[in-house]
Design a protein around this motif. Structure first.
Motif, PDB file in Angstrom:
ATOM      1  N   SER A   6      33.190  32.315  25.696  1.00  0.00           N
ATOM      2  CA  SER A   6      33.139  32.409  27.157  1.00  0.00           C
ATOM      3  C   SER A   6      33.889  33.630  27.680  1.00  0.00           C
ATOM      4  O   SER A   6      33.766  33.960  28.856  1.00  0.00           O
ATOM      5  N   LEU A   7      34.637  34.303  26.829  1.00  0.00           N
ATOM      6  CA  LEU A   7      35.377  35.489  27.258  1.00  0.00           C
ATOM      7  C   LEU A   7      34.463  36.684  27.472  1.00  0.00           C
ATOM      8  O   LEU A   7      34.866  37.678  28.075  1.00  0.00           O
ATOM      9  N   GLY A   8      33.243  36.596  26.969  1.00  0.00           N
ATOM     10  CA  GLY A   8      32.275  37.669  27.164  1.00  0.00           C
ATOM     11  C   GLY A   8      32.557  38.857  26.264  1.00  0.00           C
ATOM     12  O   GLY A   8      33.179  38.729  25.206  1.00  0.00           O
ATOM     13  N   PRO A   9      32.138  40.042  26.680  1.00  0.00           N
ATOM     14  CA  PRO A   9      32.292  41.213  25.818  1.00  0.00           C
ATOM     15  C   PRO A   9      33.736  41.638  25.608  1.00  0.00           C
ATOM     16  O   PRO A   9      34.032  42.378  24.676  1.00  0.00           O
ATOM     17  N   ILE A  10      34.654  41.144  26.423  1.00  0.00           N
ATOM     18  CA  ILE A  10      36.060  41.520  26.270  1.00  0.00           C
ATOM     19  C   ILE A  10      36.716  40.776  25.107  1.00  0.00           C
ATOM     20  O   ILE A  10      37.828  41.102  24.707  1.00  0.00           O
ATOM     21  N   GLY A  58      43.270  41.664  28.957  1.00  0.00           N
ATOM     22  CA  GLY A  58      42.940  40.378  29.572  1.00  0.00           C
ATOM     23  C   GLY A  58      42.662  40.497  31.059  1.00  0.00           C
ATOM     24  O   GLY A  58      41.713  39.903  31.572  1.00  0.00           O
ATOM     25  N   VAL A  59      43.482  41.269  31.749  1.00  0.00           N
ATOM     26  CA  VAL A  59      43.256  41.465  33.181  1.00  0.00           C
ATOM     27  C   VAL A  59      41.950  42.229  33.405  1.00  0.00           C
ATOM     28  O   VAL A  59      41.175  41.899  34.318  1.00  0.00           O
ATOM     29  N   LEU A  60      41.680  43.220  32.572  1.00  0.00           N
ATOM     30  CA  LEU A  60      40.413  43.939  32.684  1.00  0.00           C
ATOM     31  C   LEU A  60      39.234  42.985  32.478  1.00  0.00           C
ATOM     32  O   LEU A  60      38.246  43.035  33.218  1.00  0.00           O
ATOM     33  N   LEU A  63      38.724  40.944  35.593  1.00  0.00           N
ATOM     34  CA  LEU A  63      38.071  41.712  36.650  1.00  0.00           C
ATOM     35  C   LEU A  63      36.572  41.846  36.387  1.00  0.00           C
ATOM     36  O   LEU A  63      35.757  41.717  37.303  1.00  0.00           O
ATOM     37  N   ILE A  64      36.215  42.076  35.144  1.00  0.00           N
ATOM     38  CA  ILE A  64      34.796  42.137  34.791  1.00  0.00           C
ATOM     39  C   ILE A  64      34.148  40.775  35.034  1.00  0.00           C
ATOM     40  O   ILE A  64      33.043  40.684  35.568  1.00  0.00           O
ATOM     41  N   GLY A  65      34.847  39.709  34.655  1.00  0.00           N
ATOM     42  CA  GLY A  65      34.329  38.359  34.864  1.00  0.00           C
ATOM     43  C   GLY A  65      34.138  38.021  36.331  1.00  0.00           C
ATOM     44  O   GLY A  65      33.141  37.401  36.712  1.00  0.00           O
ATOM     45  N   VAL A  66      35.074  38.424  37.175  1.00  0.00           N
ATOM     46  CA  VAL A  66      34.941  38.182  38.614  1.00  0.00           C
ATOM     47  C   VAL A  66      33.734  38.934  39.160  1.00  0.00           C
ATOM     48  O   VAL A  66      32.979  38.410  39.988  1.00  0.00           O
ATOM     49  N   ARG A  67      33.532  40.130  38.695  1.00  0.00           N
ATOM     50  CA  ARG A  67      32.374  40.911  39.131  1.00  0.00           C
ATOM     51  C   ARG A  67      31.068  40.220  38.724  1.00  0.00           C
ATOM     52  O   ARG A  67      30.129  40.118  39.518  1.00  0.00           O
ATOM     53  N   VAL A  68      30.999  39.724  37.502  1.00  0.00           N
ATOM     54  CA  VAL A  68      29.800  39.032  37.030  1.00  0.00           C
ATOM     55  C   VAL A  68      29.564  37.759  37.829  1.00  0.00           C
ATOM     56  O   VAL A  68      28.432  37.454  38.229  1.00  0.00           O
ATOM     57  N   VAL A  69      30.631  37.003  38.079  1.00  0.00           N
ATOM     58  CA  VAL A  69      30.506  35.767  38.853  1.00  0.00           C
ATOM     59  C   VAL A  69      30.070  36.077  40.287  1.00  0.00           C
ATOM     60  O   VAL A  69      29.220  35.380  40.855  1.00  0.00           O
TER      61      VAL A  69
END
Length: 120
Positions: A6-10, A58-60, A63-69
């Motif tokens: 669930s962490l995605g590409p990060i 992790g913070v990056l 931020l990527i996750g918030v953008r996707v959501v």
């Protein structure tokens, strides 16, 4: 395993940072066990630096996750509360992992500093 996915590409940069922290911890402990001196301060300090890098990654990821959501919510129209909060939970996962790496690195760094100080 679902949490890691669930962490995605990060997840891959986070995994690399976790492995580097573990390698440096093992190398620092081995150096302290084998020698009579305090050990290499550069290797010990690199544990803390890598922990901070883990928190930054992790913070990056968050931020990527918030953008996707946000994009998914925009496309969905009017999402329900549970849908929105599940997306926010997924977006915060990388920060949890990153700051966990930092916490472990800081505790190990402090312990190694203590042992090195006692030996010198």
């Amino acid at each position: 395993m679902a949490f890691i996915e669930s962490l995605g590409p990060i997840q891959y940069p986070l995994l690399i940072v976790v492995l580097l922290v573990l390698v440096q911890i093992v190398r620092s402990i081995a150096e302290l066990v084998r020698s009579d001196g305090p050990g290499s301060p550069l290797r010990t300090h690199s544990i803390l630096v890598l922990g901070v890098l883990g928190a930054c990654v992790g913070v990056l990821g968050s931020l990527i996750g918030v953008r996707v959501v946000a994009d998914a919510m925009t496309k969905a129209g009017a999402p329900t509360g549970p849908t929105a909060w599940s997306g926010v939970g997924v977006a915060l996962g990388p920060s949890v992992v990153g700051f966990s790496v930092l916490g472990v690195a800081a505790v190990v760094w402090l312990a190694l500093q203590y042992v090195a100080g006692r030996r010198s």
